[in-house]
Design a protein around this motif. Sequence first.
Motif, mmCIF file in Angstrom:
data_model
loop_
_atom_site.group_PDB
_atom_site.id
_atom_site.type_symbol
_atom_site.label_atom_id
_atom_site.label_comp_id
_atom_site.label_asym_id
_atom_site.label_seq_id
_atom_site.Cartn_x
_atom_site.Cartn_y
_atom_site.Cartn_z
ATOM 1 N N SER A 186 18.683 -24.192 -14.881
ATOM 2 C CA SER A 186 18.766 -22.834 -14.347
ATOM 3 C C SER A 186 17.407 -22.382 -13.832
ATOM 4 O O SER A 186 16.365 -22.897 -14.257
ATOM 5 C CB SER A 186 19.289 -21.887 -15.427
ATOM 6 N N ASN A 187 17.417 -21.377 -12.924
ATOM 7 C CA ASN A 187 16.160 -21.008 -12.265
ATOM 8 C C ASN A 187 15.853 -19.517 -12.269
ATOM 9 O O ASN A 187 14.772 -19.105 -11.833
ATOM 10 C CB ASN A 187 16.158 -21.517 -10.815
ATOM 11 N N ASN A 188 16.796 -18.671 -12.720
ATOM 12 C CA ASN A 188 16.615 -17.218 -12.767
ATOM 13 C C ASN A 188 16.462 -16.582 -11.391
ATOM 14 O O ASN A 188 16.066 -15.426 -11.282
ATOM 15 C CB ASN A 188 15.418 -16.825 -13.654
ATOM 16 N N PRO A 207 17.434 -17.928 -17.942
ATOM 17 C CA PRO A 207 15.981 -18.166 -17.913
ATOM 18 C C PRO A 207 15.647 -19.418 -17.114
ATOM 19 O O PRO A 207 16.516 -20.252 -16.820
ATOM 20 C CB PRO A 207 15.628 -18.353 -19.388
ATOM 21 N N ILE A 208 14.395 -19.548 -16.763
ATOM 22 C CA ILE A 208 13.940 -20.742 -16.051
ATOM 23 C C ILE A 208 13.882 -21.894 -17.040
ATOM 24 O O ILE A 208 12.978 -21.999 -17.877
ATOM 25 C CB ILE A 208 12.555 -20.514 -15.414
ATOM 26 N N LEU A 209 14.896 -22.740 -16.970
ATOM 27 C CA LEU A 209 14.977 -23.946 -17.806
ATOM 28 C C LEU A 209 15.181 -25.123 -16.865
ATOM 29 O O LEU A 209 16.304 -25.579 -16.651
ATOM 30 C CB LEU A 209 16.125 -23.840 -18.811
ATOM 31 N N PRO A 210 14.114 -25.611 -16.242
ATOM 32 C CA PRO A 210 14.253 -26.628 -15.192
ATOM 33 C C PRO A 210 14.684 -27.978 -15.742
ATOM 34 O O PRO A 210 14.354 -28.346 -16.875
ATOM 35 C CB PRO A 210 12.843 -26.701 -14.604
ATOM 36 N N PHE A 211 15.452 -28.679 -14.940
ATOM 37 C CA PHE A 211 15.793 -30.062 -15.267
ATOM 38 C C PHE A 211 16.143 -30.761 -13.958
ATOM 39 O O PHE A 211 17.298 -31.023 -13.655
ATOM 40 C CB PHE A 211 16.955 -30.126 -16.252
ATOM 41 N N ASN A 212 15.100 -31.064 -13.181
ATOM 42 C CA ASN A 212 15.299 -31.714 -11.892
ATOM 43 C C ASN A 212 15.357 -33.232 -12.067
ATOM 44 O O ASN A 212 15.314 -33.747 -13.188
ATOM 45 C CB ASN A 212 14.195 -31.314 -10.915
ATOM 46 N N ASP A 213 15.445 -33.948 -10.953
ATOM 47 C CA ASP A 213 15.578 -35.404 -11.025
ATOM 48 C C ASP A 213 14.382 -36.044 -11.724
ATOM 49 O O ASP A 213 14.542 -36.994 -12.505
ATOM 50 C CB ASP A 213 15.733 -35.987 -9.619
ATOM 51 N N THR A 214 13.194 -35.530 -11.466
ATOM 52 C CA THR A 214 11.994 -36.107 -12.087
ATOM 53 C C THR A 214 12.022 -35.926 -13.595
ATOM 54 O O THR A 214 11.762 -36.869 -14.360
ATOM 55 C CB THR A 214 10.727 -35.450 -11.511
#
Length: 482
Positions: free
Chosen positions: A361-363, A369-376
């Motif tokens: 999620s990015n808000n 909330p901003i809880l990033p989980f991208n490919d990297t």
Amino acid sequence: MSYLVFSVFVCLLCAHLPTTKSEHSVPYKVGYIDQYVDHFNFARFGNQTFKERYLIQDKWWDKKNNGPIFFYTGNEGPIEAFWKASGLMFDLAPRFGALILFGEHRYYGKSLPFGPSKSFQRPYIGLLTMRQALADFAYLINSIKKQHGAEKSPVIAFGGSYGGMLAAYFRMKHPSVCDGSIAASAPIYLLNPKFDHSFFFTDVTKDFSESVSGCVPRIKRAFTKMDQLMTEGKKGLAMLTKYFQLCQPLTGKAAYTHLLGWIRNAFTNTAMFDYPYATNFLPVGNPVKFSCDHVLSAADDISGLAAASGIYYNATFGPLKCFDISKEYVSCADPTGCGIGPNAWAWDYQACTDILLPPGSNNVTDMFPILPFNDTLRNEYCMKTWGTKPNPDWAYWGQDLRTTSNIVFSNGDLDPWHRGGVLKDVSKSVRAFMVIGGAHHLDLRGHNSKDPVSVIKVRGQEAKMIEEWVMKAKKSRQSIST
């Protein structure tokens, strides 16, 4: 991801509709089959087998007239859980004289190729793939046909969510075994690495936004105030522990981040299963509206957020005096949720290999909330956890649906997964049906008096397609035998 739309078609189901219960109580017999550990490399494990579990019910089967086999392609959990949530198959079985068969997915439930511990260790976990699971299903069906003298019975596959993906792939990969598939809420385009995967949390937010005015702004304010409390150190952590009635006090940034994931997971599941009636895992109908009502009626923003989150976990784990967020939510390679226990380990591995899942999620486009989980980040996590990473080069298969036939892709417009699925007809035999006002695979569930008209229509359309597939398959088998 972890789990399951009045026209001329209404009459196709009406003769066999049960009572208004949506979690049926049809009994089943449990069976086990010796299944090959590896269907594709006999040099490594030879003819080594494991016990694959299946459920079967023949009370409606018209064996004399080669009644069809309705087969559920088991997904990421114990098979009996899907038996309870797939009432459409039981609603249709009397009309078609069908034998009901549910196959458990390898590495889930009790179908563990190397036992409860070794199965989840490297390198043994490496045999958990969709291809192996589909081969299991094909072998299971052929074996059941021989045991029951059902060689001429057509096979119709059913599945929801990941199971819906498997139902579609089963028809694509094993057309000689499967004559047609009902693929409910099946986001098969996620396997295309070029497909935009960022829709999920945006659509969860949309569900809450469109349910009750003012709900999403207050949720966002609650997260902002939680961040503000975090800046107060131990005092703020203690206040958050009290707000959310946690069994163990929050001790720092990592624990706080896990709490945010726990909250997001509650809202995600509430949106997915926003059915118009209560279920055995959510206590009320229209749970999105019910949650928003709690958010808006609370004395303050954070209390509302805590109350809405607790609704899901109290229903899932039973009435709780406090919430043990470390046991109730597992952070993993799937931001939409992996479940808990050994089933979560298996899904986590699949999210690191042959399933390409949404980012965090990015808000900005969502309320979370901003809880990033991208490919990297996913690749780093997967390499550290399993020594592997998602491989889109071989996961991207079955996307050109012009090469297949006899599949229904159904989706609900309330389902946050629906934009990853097939939303337009591909051909006369590869159809896309939309359930307006429907959540995650609502059509696959049993009849309920509170069903929207749209799902009744879609179930009727599905019944009509199944009838065509069964008649065609029987005619084809008859011509071969003569």
